[in-house]
Write a protein that holds these residues in place. Structure first.
Motif, PDB file in Angstrom:
ATOM      1  N   HIS A  46       0.829  -1.205   0.000  1.00 17.32           N
ATOM      2  CA  HIS A  46       0.000   0.000   0.000  1.00 17.32           C
ATOM      3  C   HIS A  46       0.863   1.254   0.000  1.00 17.32           C
ATOM      4  CE1 HIS A  46      -3.832  -2.008   0.352  1.00 17.32           C
ATOM      5  NE2 HIS A  46      -3.321  -2.787   1.283  1.00 17.32           N
ATOM      6  N   GLU A  47       2.184   1.063  -0.069  1.00 19.21           N
ATOM      7  CA  GLU A  47       3.105   2.207  -0.111  1.00 19.21           C
ATOM      8  C   GLU A  47       3.217   2.672  -1.559  1.00 19.21           C
ATOM      9  OE1 GLU A  47       4.663   3.687   2.416  1.00 19.21           O
ATOM     10  OE2 GLU A  47       3.981   2.291   3.977  1.00 19.21           O
ATOM     11  N   MET A  48       2.298   3.525  -1.966  1.00 24.43           N
ATOM     12  CA  MET A  48       2.200   3.879  -3.387  1.00 24.43           C
ATOM     13  C   MET A  48       3.415   4.661  -3.883  1.00 24.43           C
ATOM     14  SD  MET A  48      -0.430   2.373  -4.328  1.00 24.43           S
ATOM     15  CE  MET A  48      -1.564   1.446  -3.338  1.00 24.43           C
ATOM     16  N   GLY A  49       3.936   5.534  -3.037  1.00 22.61           N
ATOM     17  CA  GLY A  49       5.125   6.303  -3.452  1.00 22.61           C
ATOM     18  C   GLY A  49       6.284   5.361  -3.725  1.00 22.61           C
ATOM     19  N   PHE A  50       6.447   4.392  -2.853  1.00 26.02           N
ATOM     20  CA  PHE A  50       7.511   3.392  -2.999  1.00 26.02           C
ATOM     21  C   PHE A  50       7.294   2.566  -4.265  1.00 26.02           C
ATOM     22  CE2 PHE A  50       9.011  -0.946  -2.068  1.00 26.02           C
ATOM     23  CZ  PHE A  50      10.354  -0.685  -1.887  1.00 26.02           C
ATOM     24  N   ALA A  51       6.059   2.097  -4.467  1.00 29.16           N
ATOM     25  CA  ALA A  51       5.746   1.284  -5.649  1.00 29.16           C
ATOM     26  C   ALA A  51       6.063   2.059  -6.928  1.00 29.16           C
ATOM     27  CB  ALA A  51       4.275   0.865  -5.631  1.00 29.16           C
ATOM     28  N   ARG A  52       5.734   3.315  -6.906  1.00 32.33           N
ATOM     29  CA  ARG A  52       5.962   4.142  -8.089  1.00 32.33           C
ATOM     30  C   ARG A  52       7.447   4.279  -8.390  1.00 32.33           C
ATOM     31  NH1 ARG A  52       2.497   9.379  -9.601  1.00 32.33           N
ATOM     32  NH2 ARG A  52       3.432   9.714 -11.637  1.00 32.33           N
ATOM     33  N   GLU A  53       8.215   4.334  -7.313  1.00 35.02           N
ATOM     34  CA  GLU A  53       9.647   4.592  -7.442  1.00 35.02           C
ATOM     35  C   GLU A  53      10.427   3.346  -7.882  1.00 35.02           C
ATOM     36  OE1 GLU A  53      12.984   5.395  -4.111  1.00 35.02           O
ATOM     37  OE2 GLU A  53      10.953   6.127  -3.690  1.00 35.02           O
ATOM     38  N   VAL A  54      10.091   2.160  -7.317  1.00 34.70           N
ATOM     39  CA  VAL A  54      10.958   0.993  -7.566  1.00 34.70           C
ATOM     40  C   VAL A  54      10.451   0.035  -8.647  1.00 34.70           C
ATOM     41  CG1 VAL A  54      11.822   0.978  -5.183  1.00 34.70           C
ATOM     42  CG2 VAL A  54       9.966  -0.581  -5.824  1.00 34.70           C
ATOM     43  N   SER A  55       9.158   0.109  -8.986  1.00 34.88           N
ATOM     44  CA  SER A  55       8.601  -0.965  -9.821  1.00 34.88           C
ATOM     45  C   SER A  55       8.972  -0.825 -11.285  1.00 34.88           C
ATOM     46  CB  SER A  55       7.069  -0.957  -9.740  1.00 34.88           C
ATOM     47  OG  SER A  55       6.649  -0.929  -8.407  1.00 34.88           O
ATOM     48  N   SER A  56       9.138  -1.965 -11.938  1.00 34.36           N
ATOM     49  CA  SER A  56       9.189  -1.927 -13.399  1.00 34.36           C
ATOM     50  C   SER A  56       7.764  -2.025 -13.942  1.00 34.36           C
ATOM     51  CB  SER A  56      10.065  -3.044 -13.956  1.00 34.36           C
ATOM     52  OG  SER A  56       9.771  -4.276 -13.361  1.00 34.36           O
ATOM     53  N   ARG A  57       6.880  -2.660 -13.180  1.00 34.83           N
ATOM     54  CA  ARG A  57       5.490  -2.809 -13.597  1.00 34.83           C
ATOM     55  C   ARG A  57       4.580  -2.756 -12.383  1.00 34.83           C
ATOM     56  NH1 ARG A  57       3.511  -7.415 -16.168  1.00 34.83           N
ATOM     57  NH2 ARG A  57       5.538  -8.369 -15.877  1.00 34.83           N
ATOM     58  N   VAL A  58       3.415  -2.192 -12.568  1.00 32.23           N
ATOM     59  CA  VAL A  58       2.428  -2.114 -11.486  1.00 32.23           C
ATOM     60  C   VAL A  58       1.154  -2.794 -11.967  1.00 32.23           C
ATOM     61  CG1 VAL A  58       1.082  -0.570 -10.002  1.00 32.23           C
ATOM     62  CG2 VAL A  58       3.409   0.064 -10.644  1.00 32.23           C
ATOM     63  N   VAL A  59       0.605  -3.638 -11.104  1.00 28.20           N
ATOM     64  CA  VAL A  59      -0.600  -4.394 -11.454  1.00 28.20           C
ATOM     65  C   VAL A  59      -1.671  -4.058 -10.426  1.00 28.20           C
ATOM     66  CG1 VAL A  59      -1.557  -6.733 -11.554  1.00 28.20           C
ATOM     67  CG2 VAL A  59       0.704  -6.254 -12.549  1.00 28.20           C
ATOM     68  N   PHE A  60      -2.824  -3.619 -10.901  1.00 32.00           N
ATOM     69  CA  PHE A  60      -3.950  -3.296 -10.014  1.00 32.00           C
ATOM     70  C   PHE A  60      -4.973  -4.404 -10.106  1.00 32.00           C
ATOM     71  CE2 PHE A  60      -8.270  -1.271  -9.818  1.00 32.00           C
ATOM     72  CZ  PHE A  60      -8.299  -1.034  -8.450  1.00 32.00           C
ATOM     73  N   LEU A  61      -5.228  -5.026  -8.965  1.00 33.83           N
ATOM     74  CA  LEU A  61      -6.175  -6.134  -8.896  1.00 33.83           C
ATOM     75  C   LEU A  61      -7.512  -5.615  -8.376  1.00 33.83           C
ATOM     76  CD1 LEU A  61      -5.349  -9.083  -9.496  1.00 33.83           C
ATOM     77  CD2 LEU A  61      -5.239  -9.473  -7.036  1.00 33.83           C
ATOM     78  N   HIS A  62      -8.586  -6.035  -9.021  1.00 34.80           N
ATOM     79  CA  HIS A  62      -9.927  -5.668  -8.546  1.00 34.80           C
ATOM     80  C   HIS A  62     -10.801  -6.907  -8.595  1.00 34.80           C
ATOM     81  CE1 HIS A  62     -13.538  -3.323  -7.878  1.00 34.80           C
ATOM     82  NE2 HIS A  62     -14.086  -3.966  -8.897  1.00 34.80           N
ATOM     83  N   GLN A  63     -11.313  -7.317  -7.453  1.00 28.63           N
ATOM     84  CA  GLN A  63     -12.188  -8.494  -7.354  1.00 28.63           C
ATOM     85  C   GLN A  63     -11.674  -9.681  -8.158  1.00 28.63           C
ATOM     86  OE1 GLN A  63     -16.191  -7.083  -8.182  1.00 28.63           O
ATOM     87  NE2 GLN A  63     -16.224  -5.856  -6.310  1.00 28.63           N
ATOM     88  N   GLY A  64     -10.375  -9.957  -7.998  1.00 22.92           N
ATOM     89  CA  GLY A  64      -9.823 -11.180  -8.566  1.00 22.92           C
ATOM     90  C   GLY A  64      -9.475 -11.146 -10.037  1.00 22.92           C
ATOM     91  N   VAL A  65      -9.528  -9.950 -10.650  1.00 24.23           N
ATOM     92  CA  VAL A  65      -9.028  -9.839 -12.019  1.00 24.23           C
ATOM     93  C   VAL A  65      -8.056  -8.662 -12.103  1.00 24.23           C
ATOM     94  CG1 VAL A  65     -11.061 -10.863 -13.145  1.00 24.23           C
ATOM     95  CG2 VAL A  65     -10.936  -8.402 -12.814  1.00 24.23           C
ATOM     96  N   ILE A  66      -7.140  -8.753 -13.067  1.00 26.62           N
ATOM     97  CA  ILE A  66      -6.225  -7.635 -13.276  1.00 26.62           C
ATOM     98  C   ILE A  66      -6.975  -6.567 -14.057  1.00 26.62           C
ATOM     99  CG2 ILE A  66      -4.091  -6.873 -14.393  1.00 26.62           C
ATOM    100  CD1 ILE A  66      -2.883  -9.587 -13.694  1.00 26.62           C
ATOM    101  N   GLU A  67      -7.218  -5.471 -13.383  1.00 22.65           N
ATOM    102  CA  GLU A  67      -8.059  -4.413 -13.937  1.00 22.65           C
ATOM    103  C   GLU A  67      -7.189  -3.405 -14.702  1.00 22.65           C
ATOM    104  OE1 GLU A  67     -11.433  -3.808 -13.513  1.00 22.65           O
ATOM    105  OE2 GLU A  67     -11.529  -1.657 -13.962  1.00 22.65           O
ATOM    106  N   GLU A  68      -5.930  -3.281 -14.273  1.00 27.57           N
ATOM    107  CA  GLU A  68      -5.030  -2.310 -14.918  1.00 27.57           C
ATOM    108  C   GLU A  68      -3.607  -2.793 -14.684  1.00 27.57           C
ATOM    109  OE1 GLU A  68      -6.174   1.336 -15.659  1.00 27.57           O
ATOM    110  OE2 GLU A  68      -4.206   1.673 -16.551  1.00 27.57           O
TER     111      GLU A  68
END
Ligand code: ADP
Ligand code: MG
Length: 254
Positions: A208-230
């Motif tokens: 849930h550390e969005m600033g951190f995720a933004r900084e280190v990730s090569s890819r970000v996956v948003f899950l919504h009700q068991g499917v990859i929404e974005e």
């Protein structure tokens, strides 16, 4: 130049608990060196997805591949033959949980050498030397003889990271590694994970550390009700998400 190979992948993954369909067709793969952040509301299936990779939860359908091994379990169970493969797959993965899960009756050093010694059957001297180097890396060499209960949450989590690294994993899976920490201890753990990112480690991080995720990730996956929404680069997902649900989720986090 060699293209990076696939460290792990998931295809067509489904998982239900009773009538609760928690994962509804997930496809995801990580190449060596990828850092994938998994974000999403509580209950969206992030932990279940992470736990399906080392087969701590057994999917109802779909294929999980780790390194050279693949499994396509059916009906949420592993056959005895599949168990053997699952153990080998687990051996290629490090897992860091929200609540550290250190062995309470073993010292810091004993926690770190446990798997190398007794699972991987490596020589004690080698396992200890490597464990001490890893404790040094996470800034806790001087705590090697301490009991977990005598450490702060941040220190315990850094031991858990050293323990995950001691297995020489192909990829490390983090499930909300800082969620159980007092706010002032979050930074020291994120700093260690950031250093692993700089080393080119392959990681899947539920956070849930969005600033951190933004900084280190090569890819970000948003899950919504068991499917990859974005899914996309941090710039895409945080800067210009195409999904309205993702946009709404993020607006609650910044
Ligand atoms: P998240 O990590 O995104 O918060 P989880 O994967 O923990 O989501 O949970 C997704 C859903 O699966 C929730 O409805 C949760 O209650 C349910 N669930 C998770 N683990 C189990 C389990 N072992 N038994 C029954 N239901 C579970
Ligand atoms: Mg969770």
């Amino acid at each position: 130049m060699n293209l990076p190979s696939t460290a792990l992948s998931i295809a067509g993954l489904h998982k239900s608990f009773g009538s609760n369909q928690v994962l509804r067709g997930i496809d995801l793969s990580a190449s060596d060196g990828d850092i994938i952040s998994l974000i999403g509301a509580s209950g969206s299936g992030k932990s279940t997805l992470l736990r399906c990779i080392p087969l701590l939860e057994v999917p109802d359908a779909g294929t999980v591949t780790v390194s050279e091994d693949s499994l396509s379990p059916e009906g949420g169970r592993l056959t005895r033959g599949q168990e053997t493969v699952a153990r080998r797959m687990r051996g290629h993965l490090g897992f860091v949980f929200q609540n550290f899960n250190l062995w309470p009756h073993r010292t810091v050093l004993q926690n770190v050498i446990e798997a190398p010694l007794f699972v991987q059957k490596r020589p004690r001297a080698e396992a200890e030397d490597e464990a001490l180097a890893l404790l040094e890396k996470v800034g806790l060499a001087e705590k090697r003889n301490a009991w977990p209960a005598h450490l702060s949450g941040g220190q315990q989590q850094r031991v858990a990271i050293a323990r995950a690294l001691a297995q020489r994993p192909r990829a490390i899976l983090f499930d909300e590694p800082t969620s159980a920490l007092d706010p002032e201890l979050v930074g020291e753990v994120l700093k260690v994970i950031r250093a692993l990112a700089d080393e080119g480690r392959t990681m899947l991080i539920v956070t849930h550390e969005m600033g951190f995720a933004r900084e280190v990730s090569s890819r970000v996956v948003f899950l919504h009700q068991g499917v990859i929404e974005e899914a996309g680069t941090p710039e895409q997902v945080f800067g210009n998400p195409s999904s309205e649900r993702c946009r709404a989720f993020l607006s609650g986090h910044f």
